[in-house]
Motif scaffolding. Structure first.
Motif, PDB file in Angstrom:
ATOM      1  N   SER A 128       0.654  -1.317  -0.022  1.00 28.30           N
ATOM      2  CA  SER A 128       0.130   0.244   0.340  1.00 28.30           C
ATOM      3  C   SER A 128       0.920   0.858   0.200  1.00 28.30           C
ATOM      4  O   SER A 128       0.177   2.345  -0.501  1.00 28.30           O
ATOM      5  N   THR A 129       2.183   0.955   0.513  1.00 32.40           N
ATOM      6  CA  THR A 129       3.235   2.619   0.544  1.00 32.40           C
ATOM      7  C   THR A 129       3.546   2.803  -0.693  1.00 32.40           C
ATOM      8  O   THR A 129       3.350   3.704  -1.051  1.00 32.40           O
ATOM      9  N   LEU A 130       3.800   0.969  -1.708  1.00 33.95           N
ATOM     10  CA  LEU A 130       5.028   1.374  -2.978  1.00 33.95           C
ATOM     11  C   LEU A 130       3.401   2.008  -4.017  1.00 33.95           C
ATOM     12  O   LEU A 130       3.354   2.848  -4.221  1.00 33.95           O
ATOM     13  N   MET A 131       1.833   1.381  -3.678  1.00 35.29           N
ATOM     14  CA  MET A 131       0.659   2.365  -4.408  1.00 35.29           C
ATOM     15  C   MET A 131       0.191   3.543  -3.911  1.00 35.29           C
ATOM     16  O   MET A 131       0.700   4.352  -5.409  1.00 35.29           O
ATOM     17  N   VAL A 132       0.467   4.172  -2.828  1.00 41.73           N
ATOM     18  CA  VAL A 132       0.830   5.682  -2.816  1.00 41.73           C
ATOM     19  C   VAL A 132       1.581   6.076  -3.150  1.00 41.73           C
ATOM     20  O   VAL A 132       1.296   7.252  -4.067  1.00 41.73           O
TER      21      VAL A 132
END
Length: 260
Positions: free
Chosen positions: A178-182
């Motif tokens: 999710s961090t990479l997604m954001v």
């Protein structure tokens, strides 16, 4: 008899380890014709502006900084060490293909384990390997490619946690994906904010898991902000996120109301 069962179990585990690799190779092989047809890469919307920003040291937050830096590094590598920017961008296409094929094969393996039906797994594999959008996406310069891949990982890990068969490693995977997604899509942070009320609705009866999920989402937002502002400081990027905000319905509606 016990020894025989143990051997069978070990054999099955060994085969399961290889299935992910087989799916990965099938997807990559099916994508090669598209890669050759559009060599070195499909330079579509935003890509050229992102590279230009990096080359002129005029970075902005209009586009995801991490994506701009990664893509531009391949461009520069091609120019400085290989003699052609085309070769660098071709390597970037291969880089994205490997990541996306890895994520898609992981998704196929997940579907196989959840359904235990080969025909569903085969449909899923064919979709990722042959469907035109999935073939072209990895060889595009758009930020949506890697964003889409990490979003898929985020959804799978979110489902695993909701299902109940989860461990600490699943939370770590969720935070990383999710961090990479954001980081690969500026307005993806709104998806996490919208997720919070749904977490309450779904997990209201499971207070322990509710608390853990809320802490996880907060950690994701904190990680994102730390990395995001660190990238801004390193690159001296100018703050410019108005266009990204306009892709959120409430922001676009407010803009129209304000003007009309």
């Amino acid at each position: 008899m016990d020894k025989y069962k143990t051997k069978e179990i070990k054999k099955e585990i060994k085969q399961n380890k290889f299935t992910w690799g087989i799916y990965f190779l099938i997807i990559i092989v099916c994508w090669i014709p598209a890669l050759l047809a559009f060599y070195p890469i499909i330079l579509n919307y935003d890509g050229v502006y992102q590279i230009q920003e990096c080359l002129t040291n005029n970075m902005s937050t209009r586009h995801p900084i991490l994506h701009t830096l990664i893509m531009s590094s391949f461009y520069k590598f091609g120019m400085q060490y290989l003699g052609y920017s085309d070769t660098g961008m071709f390597l970037f296409a291969l880089f994205q293909m490997i990541i996306m094929a890895g994520i898609y094969s992981y998704a196929v393996k997940f579907v196989e384990e959840k359904t235990n039906k080969k025909w569903i797994r085969n449909i899923c594999l064919i979709f990722y390997a042959i469907f035109p959008t999935n073939q072209l996406f990895p060889i595009m310069t758009t930020k949506d490619t890697l964003f889409g891949g990490f979003t898929l990982l985020f959804v799978i890990n979110l489902y695993k946690i909701y299902e109940g068969k989860y461990s600490k490693i699943n939370y770590i995977y969720l935070i990383l994906s999710s961090t990479l997604m954001v980081l690969f899509r500026n307005n993806a942070v709104y998806a996490l904010i919208v997720l919070i009320p749904f977490i309450f609705l779904v997990l209201i009866k499971d207070r322990k898991k509710l608390k853990t999920m809320l802490i996880t989402v907060i950690l994701i937002l904190i990680c994102n902000q730390i990395i995001y502002h660190t990238l801004i400081n390193i690159t001296n990027a100018k703050l410019d996120t108005n266009q990204e905000k306009m892709s959120i319905f409430s922001q676009a509606l407010a803009k129209v109301c304000n003007e009309k």
